[in-house]
Write an enzyme that holds these catalytic residues in place. Sequence first.
Site, PDB file in Angstrom:
ATOM      1  N   LYS A  13       0.801  -1.212   0.000  1.00  0.00           N
ATOM      2  CA  LYS A  13       0.000   0.000   0.000  1.00  0.00           C
ATOM      3  C   LYS A  13       0.846   1.280   0.000  1.00  0.00           C
ATOM      4  CE  LYS A  13      -2.161  -0.059   3.775  1.00  0.00           C
ATOM      5  NZ  LYS A  13      -1.496   0.984   4.563  1.00  0.00           N
ATOM      6  N   ARG A  88      -8.490   3.898   9.768  1.00  0.00           N
ATOM      7  CA  ARG A  88      -8.198   2.510  10.106  1.00  0.00           C
ATOM      8  C   ARG A  88      -9.230   1.938  11.066  1.00  0.00           C
ATOM      9  NH1 ARG A  88      -2.317   2.456   9.209  1.00  0.00           N
ATOM     10  NH2 ARG A  88      -1.277   0.608   9.939  1.00  0.00           N
ATOM     11  N   ARG A 127      10.918  -6.818   4.217  1.00  0.00           N
ATOM     12  CA  ARG A 127      10.920  -5.411   3.829  1.00  0.00           C
ATOM     13  C   ARG A 127      12.082  -4.669   4.499  1.00  0.00           C
ATOM     14  NH1 ARG A 127       5.130  -2.735   3.918  1.00  0.00           N
ATOM     15  NH2 ARG A 127       5.388  -2.593   6.154  1.00  0.00           N
ATOM     16  N   ARG A 153      12.264  -1.999   9.804  1.00  0.00           N
ATOM     17  CA  ARG A 153      11.443  -1.205  10.718  1.00  0.00           C
ATOM     18  C   ARG A 153      11.091  -2.054  11.940  1.00  0.00           C
ATOM     19  NH1 ARG A 153       6.468   1.189   7.404  1.00  0.00           N
ATOM     20  NH2 ARG A 153       5.333   0.175   9.073  1.00  0.00           N
ATOM     21  N   ARG A 164      -0.351  -6.635  13.904  1.00  0.00           N
ATOM     22  CA  ARG A 164      -0.894  -5.627  12.982  1.00  0.00           C
ATOM     23  C   ARG A 164      -1.951  -6.237  12.064  1.00  0.00           C
ATOM     24  NH1 ARG A 164       4.052  -3.522  10.036  1.00  0.00           N
ATOM     25  NH2 ARG A 164       2.710  -1.904   9.207  1.00  0.00           N
TER      26      ARG A 164
HETATM   27  P1  AMP Z   1       1.652   2.053   8.907  1.00  0.00           P
HETATM   28  O1  AMP Z   1       2.969   2.526   8.426  1.00  0.00           O
HETATM   29  O2  AMP Z   1       0.494   2.701   8.209  1.00  0.00           O
HETATM   30  O3  AMP Z   1       1.533   0.567   8.921  1.00  0.00           O
HETATM   31  O4  AMP Z   1       1.540   2.522  10.438  1.00  0.00           O
HETATM   32  C1  AMP Z   1       2.479   2.103  11.407  1.00  0.00           C
HETATM   33  C2  AMP Z   1       1.836   2.136  12.790  1.00  0.00           C
HETATM   34  O5  AMP Z   1       1.401   3.464  13.094  1.00  0.00           O
HETATM   35  C3  AMP Z   1       0.591   1.277  12.931  1.00  0.00           C
HETATM   36  O6  AMP Z   1       0.898  -0.071  13.226  1.00  0.00           O
HETATM   37  C4  AMP Z   1      -0.134   1.979  14.074  1.00  0.00           C
HETATM   38  O7  AMP Z   1       0.439   1.676  15.331  1.00  0.00           O
HETATM   39  C5  AMP Z   1       0.157   3.440  13.782  1.00  0.00           C
HETATM   40  N1  AMP Z   1      -0.878   4.037  12.894  1.00  0.00           N
HETATM   41  C6  AMP Z   1      -0.712   4.485  11.616  1.00  0.00           C
HETATM   42  N2  AMP Z   1      -1.856   4.951  11.113  1.00  0.00           N
HETATM   43  C7  AMP Z   1      -2.801   4.782  12.086  1.00  0.00           C
HETATM   44  C8  AMP Z   1      -4.191   5.055  12.167  1.00  0.00           C
HETATM   45  N3  AMP Z   1      -4.875   5.584  11.146  1.00  0.00           N
HETATM   46  N4  AMP Z   1      -4.816   4.741  13.328  1.00  0.00           N
HETATM   47  C9  AMP Z   1      -4.164   4.215  14.375  1.00  0.00           C
HETATM   48  N5  AMP Z   1      -2.858   3.906  14.354  1.00  0.00           N
HETATM   49  C10 AMP Z   1      -2.168   4.212  13.228  1.00  0.00           C
END
Ligand code: AMP
Length: 206
Positions: A13, A88, A127, A153, A164
Amino acid sequence: MKLLLLGPPGSGKGTQAKRLAEVLGIPQVSTGDILREARRAGTDVGKRAAAIMDSGGLVGDDIVNDLVRERLGRDDAKKGFILDGYPRTVGQAEWLDGYLAESGRKLDVTLVLDVPDDHIVDRIVGRRTDRATGQIYHLKYNPPPAGADLVLRDDDREEVVRARLEAYQRDTAPLIDLYTRRGIVRKVSGIGSMDEVMARLKEALT
Ligand code: AMP
């Protein structure tokens, strides 16, 4: 064009959202990126979010909604945007509707990247991010150039990935139904090379 790109963690994504944003000339808005930046900068929000992010859980709706309000309020988002990793939860989706409605806006399209669960762990744990450029690679599917300085990461470790994925199934997958009822969902298979998936996404937008 006001777009939302939905898909499980590891569906590609983020990479696709960056590319689409370039092609369409609109900003990519990733709450994950904004939160990581807040952590690096050591802000209050960054500090509050850190432990939750490292465990694979979701940061509170109020925190991310505030970040999105700030980001979508900027001039470059007036002509459109691609939301990546936000909303989310149903609560975030409802808040977003209300926020956009304040300025007479609404989401035009929700692109859903479809990737079966068994592909995902494999994808995420391979990744790597280039420390210098921030570019994301995959050791198998999108190999980095020789000599790149790569980091994994923290939240891409396997146990965190599983947490996740659970959060995605429980909290985020219901959004697909919500936007389907609104008639704005277009599903795209996320299996294949980055270029193949990109071509499908573009096709879905025409
Ligand atoms: P991502 O890079 O989008 O996978 O985000 C990494 C982490 O940031 C996620 O596992 C959440 O802990 C937090 N996070 C990112 N976007 C959101 C969101 N819209 N709502 C809640 N937590 C978020």
